[in-house]
Design a protein around this motif. Structure first.
Motif, PDB file in Angstrom:
ATOM      1  N   GLU A 225       9.684  10.669  40.591  1.00 49.32           N
ATOM      2  CA  GLU A 225      11.032  11.104  39.779  1.00 49.32           C
ATOM      3  C   GLU A 225      12.541  11.622  40.599  1.00 49.32           C
ATOM      4  O   GLU A 225      13.243  11.035  40.281  1.00 49.32           O
ATOM      5  N   VAL A 226      12.508  11.642  42.197  1.00 53.61           N
ATOM      6  CA  VAL A 226      13.914  12.077  42.740  1.00 53.61           C
ATOM      7  C   VAL A 226      13.993  10.713  42.891  1.00 53.61           C
ATOM      8  O   VAL A 226      15.375  10.256  42.686  1.00 53.61           O
ATOM      9  N   THR A 227      13.237   9.543  43.111  1.00 53.80           N
ATOM     10  CA  THR A 227      13.205   8.626  43.539  1.00 53.80           C
ATOM     11  C   THR A 227      14.449   7.711  41.921  1.00 53.80           C
ATOM     12  O   THR A 227      14.915   7.169  41.961  1.00 53.80           O
ATOM     13  N   ARG A 228      13.397   8.128  41.233  1.00 49.76           N
ATOM     14  CA  ARG A 228      14.357   7.270  39.776  1.00 49.76           C
ATOM     15  C   ARG A 228      15.230   8.398  39.438  1.00 49.76           C
ATOM     16  O   ARG A 228      16.300   7.226  39.106  1.00 49.76           O
ATOM     17  N   GLN A 229      15.497   9.356  39.913  1.00 48.79           N
ATOM     18  CA  GLN A 229      17.001   9.471  39.747  1.00 48.79           C
ATOM     19  C   GLN A 229      18.153   9.142  40.060  1.00 48.79           C
ATOM     20  O   GLN A 229      19.468   9.005  40.168  1.00 48.79           O
TER      21      GLN A 229
ATOM     22  N   GLY B 131       1.484  -1.664  41.915  1.00 55.02           N
ATOM     23  CA  GLY B 131       2.300   0.234  42.803  1.00 55.02           C
ATOM     24  C   GLY B 131       3.359   0.867  41.395  1.00 55.02           C
ATOM     25  O   GLY B 131       4.076   1.763  41.423  1.00 55.02           O
ATOM     26  N   ASN B 132       4.371  -0.708  40.867  1.00 49.97           N
ATOM     27  CA  ASN B 132       4.962  -0.436  39.609  1.00 49.97           C
ATOM     28  C   ASN B 132       4.065   0.667  38.588  1.00 49.97           C
ATOM     29  O   ASN B 132       5.020   1.253  37.251  1.00 49.97           O
ATOM     30  N   ASN B 133       2.491   1.105  38.902  1.00 51.93           N
ATOM     31  CA  ASN B 133       1.773   1.962  37.775  1.00 51.93           C
ATOM     32  C   ASN B 133       2.091   3.217  37.998  1.00 51.93           C
ATOM     33  O   ASN B 133       1.762   3.613  39.691  1.00 51.93           O
TER      34      ASN B 133
ATOM     35  N   MET C   1       2.286  -2.139  47.442  1.00 55.88           N
ATOM     36  CA  MET C   1       2.487  -0.408  46.491  1.00 55.88           C
ATOM     37  C   MET C   1       3.476  -0.299  46.719  1.00 55.88           C
ATOM     38  O   MET C   1       4.248   0.190  45.318  1.00 55.88           O
ATOM     39  N   ALA C   2       4.279   0.147  47.343  1.00 54.81           N
ATOM     40  CA  ALA C   2       6.285   0.984  48.048  1.00 54.81           C
ATOM     41  C   ALA C   2       6.920  -0.414  47.310  1.00 54.81           C
ATOM     42  O   ALA C   2       7.657   0.570  46.812  1.00 54.81           O
ATOM     43  N   VAL C   3       6.871  -1.172  47.047  1.00 49.23           N
ATOM     44  CA  VAL C   3       7.642  -1.823  46.366  1.00 49.23           C
ATOM     45  C   VAL C   3       7.900  -1.921  45.768  1.00 49.23           C
ATOM     46  O   VAL C   3       8.706  -2.321  44.448  1.00 49.23           O
ATOM     47  N   GLY C   4       6.079  -1.373  44.462  1.00 47.95           N
ATOM     48  CA  GLY C   4       5.986  -1.007  42.948  1.00 47.95           C
ATOM     49  C   GLY C   4       5.994   0.216  42.841  1.00 47.95           C
ATOM     50  O   GLY C   4       7.486   0.260  41.609  1.00 47.95           O
ATOM     51  N   PHE C   5       6.743   0.620  43.997  1.00 49.06           N
ATOM     52  CA  PHE C   5       7.088   1.894  43.522  1.00 49.06           C
ATOM     53  C   PHE C   5       8.202   2.013  42.739  1.00 49.06           C
ATOM     54  O   PHE C   5       8.885   2.805  42.264  1.00 49.06           O
ATOM     55  N   LEU C   6       9.145   1.477  44.111  1.00 45.91           N
ATOM     56  CA  LEU C   6      10.812   1.303  44.145  1.00 45.91           C
ATOM     57  C   LEU C   6      11.012   0.740  42.446  1.00 45.91           C
ATOM     58  O   LEU C   6      11.933   1.230  41.848  1.00 45.91           O
TER      59      LEU C   6
ATOM     60  N   TYR D 106       7.018   8.044  52.777  1.00 45.76           N
ATOM     61  CA  TYR D 106       8.384   7.294  51.568  1.00 45.76           C
ATOM     62  C   TYR D 106       7.059   6.729  51.600  1.00 45.76           C
ATOM     63  O   TYR D 106       6.511   5.934  50.358  1.00 45.76           O
ATOM     64  N   VAL D 107       6.651   5.709  52.937  1.00 47.94           N
ATOM     65  CA  VAL D 107       5.978   4.426  52.544  1.00 47.94           C
ATOM     66  C   VAL D 107       4.618   5.071  52.221  1.00 47.94           C
ATOM     67  O   VAL D 107       3.486   4.473  51.777  1.00 47.94           O
ATOM     68  N   GLN D 108       3.688   6.185  53.402  1.00 48.96           N
ATOM     69  CA  GLN D 108       2.355   6.688  52.963  1.00 48.96           C
ATOM     70  C   GLN D 108       2.174   6.975  51.389  1.00 48.96           C
ATOM     71  O   GLN D 108       1.335   7.239  50.716  1.00 48.96           O
ATOM     72  N   THR D 109       3.728   7.744  51.005  1.00 48.24           N
ATOM     73  CA  THR D 109       3.422   8.625  49.983  1.00 48.24           C
ATOM     74  C   THR D 109       3.786   6.997  48.804  1.00 48.24           C
ATOM     75  O   THR D 109       2.309   7.280  47.493  1.00 48.24           O
ATOM     76  N   SER D 110       4.646   6.466  48.529  1.00 46.62           N
ATOM     77  CA  SER D 110       4.318   6.151  47.240  1.00 46.62           C
ATOM     78  C   SER D 110       3.542   4.881  47.547  1.00 46.62           C
ATOM     79  O   SER D 110       3.349   3.798  46.348  1.00 46.62           O
ATOM     80  N   GLY D 111       2.669   4.222  48.592  1.00 46.88           N
ATOM     81  CA  GLY D 111       1.644   3.145  48.911  1.00 46.88           C
ATOM     82  C   GLY D 111       0.906   3.503  49.161  1.00 46.88           C
ATOM     83  O   GLY D 111      -0.685   2.643  49.572  1.00 46.88           O
ATOM     84  N   SER D 112       0.141   4.454  48.683  1.00 45.65           N
ATOM     85  CA  SER D 112      -0.818   5.098  49.060  1.00 45.65           C
ATOM     86  C   SER D 112      -1.859   5.371  47.374  1.00 45.65           C
ATOM     87  O   SER D 112      -1.255   5.833  46.025  1.00 45.65           O
TER      88      SER D 112
END
Length: 718
Positions: A539-543, A713-715, A588-593, A518-524
């Motif tokens: 998308e699944v995290t958003r849901q 990361g939130n982009n 980046m992962a935190v921004g993704f979340l 999860y971190v490697q994907t969302s933070g890369s």
């Protein structure tokens, strides 16, 4: 059942002496039997005696010689049972001690009465970094004396506490089963007072368990033969037999061998039918418990028939399983001639409590899906059973057979992994079943029961863990688990806002168990460095972020994976990176979340009212509630449930109270406490590298780096 203290402090000196004494007795009696046979008895048989006196004397000599032989046999049996009983109890004792050592290594301790508490659970660190105590020594002593350990079981350690407690309980139950089997065997071997010696029926505890299993199975079958005429007392006794022998493979396989599927389904159809009894809560409770234990026993038989070198009656088990699957699509004709439920419905109602073989579950699944897809719409015929049949257990009887099947599948992770490895099966289970045609049955979580069960089965398929087992520990992920996750993410992402809400919480748990991916994907930034598809993951995290429980579960637990990622100075494909890049990756992962949260609560489906409900749930939720929902996340979760996650929660509650979001603030402002705490933890891991780096050698520089990464990361396109 023995207590933790009784078993851990058990002194085996007397039992060892008894084993030695009975071994000596058995050897001596056997020798006497041989001497009698080779001596006087042999001479008597060889002599050519005639007359009444010769006949009477010969019979007395024959009886005496045989008595020694039988006495030797009985003594050997007692010795064998005592020896095996001692060895098994020693093994149980050793396992309890190992669990105590494991608990100690995780900051826990096991009290003399078997409770699991936090070591130093009375202590805490205040905001100034000083150690404080919640209770005085007198209060601590009083609570321990009263058996009130709640003050020493902090929420952040509840997952580990639950796991250790569950495994301790399992060992104690196993010890109790050995005790009961040995006690029963010894009483039978000893016989009644004055009874003559006889050949022993068994010489080991296992042979005693085999014989006891056979006898109890025959007794259970006699009650099953009575069908709907069985009284409440007889059904209660049947339940006792099933419960007491639910871990005895010999009992389970003999019961299965004498209970063919058609007979079993008729019994279930009759016994669950309320037509002849009317409402009867007492009988319903007995039948409910009996069905659960019967499901466990048949599951044990199923597994025993596919256990490799330890297989018991494999041909019988495989044939039984195939016959049951073949009968699934047929309605059962009850004893009074009425039509009952489908075979799938009756069998699935008892399967959910058991652990069945992969062979059986995969075949059962294929047949069930094939059968319900022939309905128009798929699964609609399950509803029609309600017009023909009134189960005595009420709503506890599931009309949708997928519920019980998926519960059983979740309890057997290998089967779950196999089922969800199929593209068509995954798509049908996760998004393809038309809900409008299925029975609207509610599960324990308040959603559709079948969907909750499917979510848990998918959790097992992607983690290798049984979500219903409070003692389950994380297992090493295999390729099949990753492939199942990839496949499931693609299917769920395509569903978008139509994704079933029952899948949100299981998916949060899946992500926690795949924290590194999860971190490697969302933070890369580089697609080649991502083990998962980033858009699908988002998308699944958003849901799941639309549900406050699932959101809290993921965001509190993922801090552990973020901190763990600081140690991984390489990409997922093995390319080395600087320690500074691991800090950026976490940001980046935190921004993704945060972006997923924003789009979940401010997207097309969001309203001010729904946000208010979400916020209220989060405020009520509290820290303890979040951790309490993660009974199996294990070490990786526990390493993160302190300052980092508490800082995240502080940020979360402040933002709710003040009413701001990404509309007015950056990620670095919204999640400042969390990001600062992560930066400080990163420095503890890489102090030398940080001091040598111009951009990271000050606290201001480190915080600035993780802030910038979080804002990037939130982009969604980053």
């Amino acid at each position: 059942m023995p207590t933790y203290q009784q078993l851990t402090s058990l002194d085996f000196a007397q039992l060892n002496q008894a084993v030695e004494d009975w071994n000596t007795t058995a050897q001596r009696m056997t020798e006497l039997g041989e001497e009698s046979s080779d001596g006087m008895l042999a001479k008597t048989r060889a002599a050519n005696w005639f007359g009444m006196n010769a006949t009477a004397s010969g019979e007395r000599i024959e009886q005496a010689a045989l008595a020694f032989t039988y006495a030797g046999s009985q003594a050997s049996g007692i010795y064998g049972v005592l020896r095996d009983f001692r060895d098994r109890q020693k093994d149980c004792q050793q396992r309890l001690r190992e669990l105590s050592e494991e608990a100690w290594g995780k900051g826990l301790s096991v009290t003399p009465d078997g409770q699991v508490v936090a070591r130093g659970g009375n202590a805490y660190i205040d905001d100034n970094g000083n150690q404080q105590y919640r209770l005085t020594d007198e209060e601590v002593e009083r609570l321990y004396r009263q058996g009130d350990y709640s003050q020493f079981q902090p929420p952040e350690l509840q997952a580990e506490i639950n796991s250790i407690k569950a495994r301790i309980q399992a060992v104690l139950e196993e010890s109790d089963e050995f005790d009961k089997a040995a006690s029963r065997a010894l009483l039978e071997l000893a016989g009644d007072d004055g009874a003559p010696f006889a050949m022993s029926a068994y010489s080991t505890l296992e042979s005693a368990e085999r014989r006891q299993g056979f006898e109890d199975a025959e007794e259970a079958l006699a009650i099953i033969d009575k069908g709907p005429t069985a009284t409440d007392e007889e059904l209660a006794h049947l339940n006792e037999l099933l419960d007491s022998q639910k871990n005895n493979e010999y009992f389970a396989t003999h019961l299965m061998s004498q209970l063919p599927p058609n007979k079993l389904l008729l019994f279930l159809g009759d016994i669950y039918d309320a037509e002849g009894t009317g409402p009867d809560d007492h009988r319903a409770a007995i039948i409910g418990d009996m069905g659960e234990n019967l499901g466990i026993v048949l599951g044990l038989a199923s597994q025993s028939g596919h256990a490799g070198t330890d297989t018991i009656q494999p041909d019988m088990v495989a044939a039984w399983e195939d016959d049951m699957v073949a009968l699934g699509g047929q309605r059962v004709i009850l004893s009074d001639g009425r039509q009952g439920p489908y075979g799938f419905q009756l069998m699935s109602n008892i399967m959910g409590s058991g652990e069945y073989s992969t062979h059986y579950l995969t075949n059962y699944h294929e047949a069930l899906v094939s059968w319900e897809q022939e309905m128009s719409p798929p699964g609609s015929a399950w509803n029609r059973t309600a017009a023909l049949y009134t189960p005595i257990t009420g709503d506890a009887f599931r009309l949708d057979p997928m519920t019980g099947l998926m519960e059983a599948t979740a309890r057997s992770p290998e089967a779950a992994a196999t089922i969800f490895s199929n593209d068509e099966a995954s798509e049908y289970l996760l998004t393809g079943r038309p809900l409008e045609g299925l029975p609207p049955e509610l599960g324990e979580g308040g959603g559709r029961a079948a969907s909750e069960a499917i979510g848990n089965a998918f959790l097992a398929a992607t983690t290798g863990m049984n979500p219903y087992d409070p003692g389950a520990l994380p297992v090493e992920q295999e390729d099949v688990h990753r492939r199942n996750l990839d496949r499931g993410l693609a299917i769920m992402a395509e569903a978008g806002d139509d994704l079933q809400p029952e899948f949100r919480e299981p998916m949060a748990k899946v992500f926690l168990n795949h924290g590194e991916e999860y971190v490697q994907t969302s933070g890369s930034l580089d697609e080649r460095e991502r083990p998962l598809h980033k858009e699908h993951l988002f998308e699944v995290t958003r849901q799941l972020s639309r549900d406050p429980d699932a959101y809290a579960l993921l965001n509190s637990g993922i801090n552990a994976a973020l901190v763990e990622s600081f140690h991984h100075t390489e990409t997922f494909d093995g390319e080395p990176i600087d320690p500074g890049d691991t800090l950026g990756r976490a940001g980046m992962a935190v921004g993704f979340l945060e972006q997923a949260r924003y789009e979940a609560l401010h997207g097309e489906l969001a309203t001010a009212e729904s946000r208010a409900v979400w916020d209220a749930r989060m405020q009520y939720h509290g820290w303890g509630g979040i951790v309490g929902q993660t009974p199996y996340a294990g070490d990786i979760f526990q390493r993160g449930v302190d300052v980092w996650s508490q800082k995240w929660l502080d940020d979360e509650l402040e933002r709710i109270n003040d009413g701001y979001s990404l509309d007015s603030k950056k990620v670095s402002e919204i999640r400042d406490r969390q990001l600062v705490a992560l930066a400080e933890e990163w420095y503890e891991i890489h102090p030398d590298w940080a001091e040598s780096s111009e951009s990271h050698n000050t606290r201001f520089g480190r915080v600035g780096e993780i802030h910038a990464s979080a804002n990037l990361g939130n982009n969604r396109n980053s």
